[in-house]
Write a protein that holds these residues in place. Structure first.
Motif, short mmCIF file in Angstrom:
data_model
loop_
_atom_site.label_atom_id
_atom_site.label_comp_id
_atom_site.label_asym_id
_atom_site.label_seq_id
_atom_site.Cartn_x
_atom_site.Cartn_y
_atom_site.Cartn_z
N CYS A 1 1.20 -1.29 0.25
CA CYS A 1 0.06 0.16 -0.01
C CYS A 1 0.76 1.00 0.24
CB CYS A 1 -0.93 0.18 1.18
SG CYS A 1 -2.71 -0.80 1.06
N ASN A 2 0.34 2.11 -0.59
CA ASN A 2 1.31 3.87 -0.64
C ASN A 2 0.87 4.31 0.30
OD1 ASN A 2 2.06 4.04 -3.01
ND2 ASN A 2 -0.25 4.09 -3.69
N GLY A 3 1.94 5.31 1.19
CA GLY A 3 1.76 5.49 2.80
C GLY A 3 0.46 5.88 2.31
N THR A 4 0.75 7.41 2.42
CA THR A 4 -0.27 8.26 2.29
C THR A 4 -0.98 8.67 0.80
OG1 THR A 4 0.48 8.86 4.15
CG2 THR A 4 -1.27 10.44 3.21
N ILE A 5 -2.20 8.85 0.08
CA ILE A 5 -2.90 9.82 -0.87
C ILE A 5 -3.73 10.75 -0.62
CG2 ILE A 5 -2.83 7.25 -2.37
CD1 ILE A 5 -5.66 6.64 -1.11
N GLN A 6 -3.86 11.43 -1.26
CA GLN A 6 -4.98 12.12 -1.13
C GLN A 6 -5.69 12.02 -2.29
OE1 GLN A 6 -2.32 15.53 -2.85
NE2 GLN A 6 -1.92 16.42 -0.33
N VAL A 7 -7.58 11.96 -1.81
CA VAL A 7 -8.17 11.95 -2.39
C VAL A 7 -9.63 13.34 -2.65
CG1 VAL A 7 -10.73 10.85 -2.58
CG2 VAL A 7 -8.81 9.97 -1.22
N SER A 8 -9.40 14.05 -3.67
CA SER A 8 -10.51 14.50 -3.86
C SER A 8 -11.58 14.91 -3.88
CB SER A 8 -9.28 16.02 -5.00
OG SER A 8 -8.68 16.02 -4.63
N LEU A 9 -12.88 14.88 -3.38
CA LEU A 9 -14.25 14.44 -3.06
C LEU A 9 -14.62 15.76 -4.47
CD1 LEU A 9 -15.20 15.25 0.17
CD2 LEU A 9 -14.72 13.33 -0.70
N ASP A 10 -15.72 14.53 -5.12
CA ASP A 10 -15.69 15.24 -6.24
C ASP A 10 -17.75 16.62 -6.29
OD1 ASP A 10 -18.64 14.46 -5.84
OD2 ASP A 10 -18.03 12.70 -6.95
N SER A 11 -17.78 16.77 -7.79
CA SER A 11 -18.88 17.44 -7.07
C SER A 11 -20.23 17.49 -6.44
CB SER A 11 -19.17 17.86 -8.45
OG SER A 11 -19.97 16.59 -9.08
N PHE A 12 -19.96 16.07 -6.33
CA PHE A 12 -21.31 15.83 -5.31
C PHE A 12 -20.54 16.17 -3.81
CE2 PHE A 12 -22.48 14.00 -9.36
CZ PHE A 12 -23.82 15.00 -9.60
N CYS A 13 -19.26 16.29 -3.27
CA CYS A 13 -19.11 16.51 -1.92
C CYS A 13 -18.67 14.39 -1.57
CB CYS A 13 -19.37 16.82 -1.14
SG CYS A 13 -19.03 17.24 0.58
N VAL A 14 -18.02 13.92 -2.79
CA VAL A 14 -18.44 12.10 -2.20
C VAL A 14 -16.91 11.89 -3.33
CG1 VAL A 14 -20.26 11.79 -1.68
CG2 VAL A 14 -19.98 11.37 -4.12
N ALA A 15 -16.81 10.97 -2.75
CA ALA A 15 -15.29 10.20 -3.64
C ALA A 15 -15.93 8.92 -3.29
CB ALA A 15 -14.30 10.82 -3.47
N THR A 16 -15.10 7.15 -3.73
CA THR A 16 -14.78 6.60 -3.18
C THR A 16 -13.72 5.59 -3.87
OG1 THR A 16 -17.23 5.81 -4.58
CG2 THR A 16 -15.66 4.07 -4.25
N ILE A 17 -13.24 5.15 -2.25
CA ILE A 17 -11.52 4.65 -2.66
C ILE A 17 -12.14 3.66 -2.62
CG2 ILE A 17 -9.76 4.39 -0.93
CD1 ILE A 17 -10.66 6.83 0.57
N THR A 18 -10.93 3.05 -3.93
CA THR A 18 -10.88 1.74 -4.67
C THR A 18 -9.44 0.97 -4.83
OG1 THR A 18 -9.52 3.25 -6.94
CG2 THR A 18 -11.79 2.74 -6.44
N PRO A 19 -9.24 0.19 -5.49
CA PRO A 19 -7.67 -0.63 -4.04
C PRO A 19 -6.38 0.39 -5.30
CG PRO A 19 -10.25 -2.42 -4.84
CD PRO A 19 -10.15 -0.67 -5.27
N SER A 20 -7.64 0.90 -6.75
CA SER A 20 -6.19 0.67 -7.37
C SER A 20 -5.55 2.65 -6.78
CB SER A 20 -6.16 0.87 -8.88
OG SER A 20 -7.66 2.30 -9.50
N MET A 21 -6.41 3.33 -5.97
CA MET A 21 -5.11 4.24 -5.47
C MET A 21 -4.73 3.78 -4.67
SD MET A 21 -9.52 6.11 -5.85
CE MET A 21 -9.11 8.25 -4.63
N MET A 22 -4.80 3.07 -3.92
CA MET A 22 -4.10 2.56 -2.57
C MET A 22 -3.00 1.71 -2.84
SD MET A 22 -4.20 4.09 0.45
CE MET A 22 -3.45 3.98 1.33
N LEU A 23 -2.95 1.03 -3.40
CA LEU A 23 -2.21 -0.19 -3.79
C LEU A 23 -0.69 0.17 -5.15
CD1 LEU A 23 -3.95 -3.44 -4.71
CD2 LEU A 23 -2.80 -2.47 -2.32
#
Length: 204
Positions: free
Chosen positions: A1-23
């Motif tokens: 896993c990556n140590g730390t990632i930055q997740v930006s919310l979309d225009s509906f103010c939500v985001a889904t964290i996926t395996p590809s974002m973290m691995l």
């Protein structure tokens, strides 16, 4: 896993964290892997995991990725951010002249709108126009609750002239019409008075 990632919310103010974002590398480390993601705050699964919402903006959450075949797991962190500015809609509007002082363009933001500010105004009188009294070009900017700001937009507004045909004038109380107003007809006990004891202009 990556140590730390930055997740930006979309225009509906939500985001889904996926395996590809973290691995770090899903192909070489776990070929044909089938993964699941759990998002935790204070070691407790957040509601709706792996979807994060605006209530977590500015927070760093723990993300756990599990290979469903082998059971192997890894952990990392996700910092949740709102980087999208508000959307502000400026257009050409036509409104009655008496609502101009309260008129602002439409603006919205998925994570919460803070304010819409007027930054410039140009007024052009239309003295010879039978339908409009003036044109106003106002420039606005919008801020959301996290400090993101929109681009400046220009809203052009035409102010309609007041339709005097709709005015209902009061009766002319004059001596000539044999219907003058007499001071004896004023009941001071029912009319607010000014500091001099006269009927208040705000009422009359």
């Amino acid at each position: 896993c990556n140590g730390t990632i930055q997740v930006s919310l979309d225009s509906f103010c939500v985001a889904t964290i996926t395996p590809s974002m973290m691995l770090n590398d899903t192909i070489t480390t776990c070929p044909n892997g089938q993964f699941s993601v759990r998002v935790l705050e204070y070691n407790k699964l957040i509601p709706g995991s792996p979807v994060v919402t605006g209530i977590y903006v500015g927070k760093t959450l723990t993300v756990e990725v599990t290979d469903n075949i082998s059971g192997n797991r890894c952990w990392g962190y996700a910092k949740i951010e709102d980087k999208l500015p508000p959307t502000i809609i400026c257009r050409r509007d036509t409104i009655p002249c008496f609502v101009a002082s309260q008129w602002i363009p439409e603006a919205f933001d998925g994570c919460g709108l803070d304010t819409v500010l007027l930054v410039d105004e140009i007024i052009q009188p239309l003295n010879c126009n039978p339908n409009y009294i003036k044109q106003i070009v106002r420039k606005y900017i919008a801020y959301d609750i996290h400090g993101n700001k929109s681009a400046i937009c220009a809203d052009t507004t035409l102010l309609k002239r007041f339709d005097t045909s709709k005015v209902e004038c009061p009766k002319n109380y004059t001596i000539a019409n044999n219907c003058p107003i007499s001071c004896k007809d004023i009941y001071y006990n029912r009319i607010p008075l000014d500091k001099n004891g006269h009927p208040s202009p705000s009422y009359t």
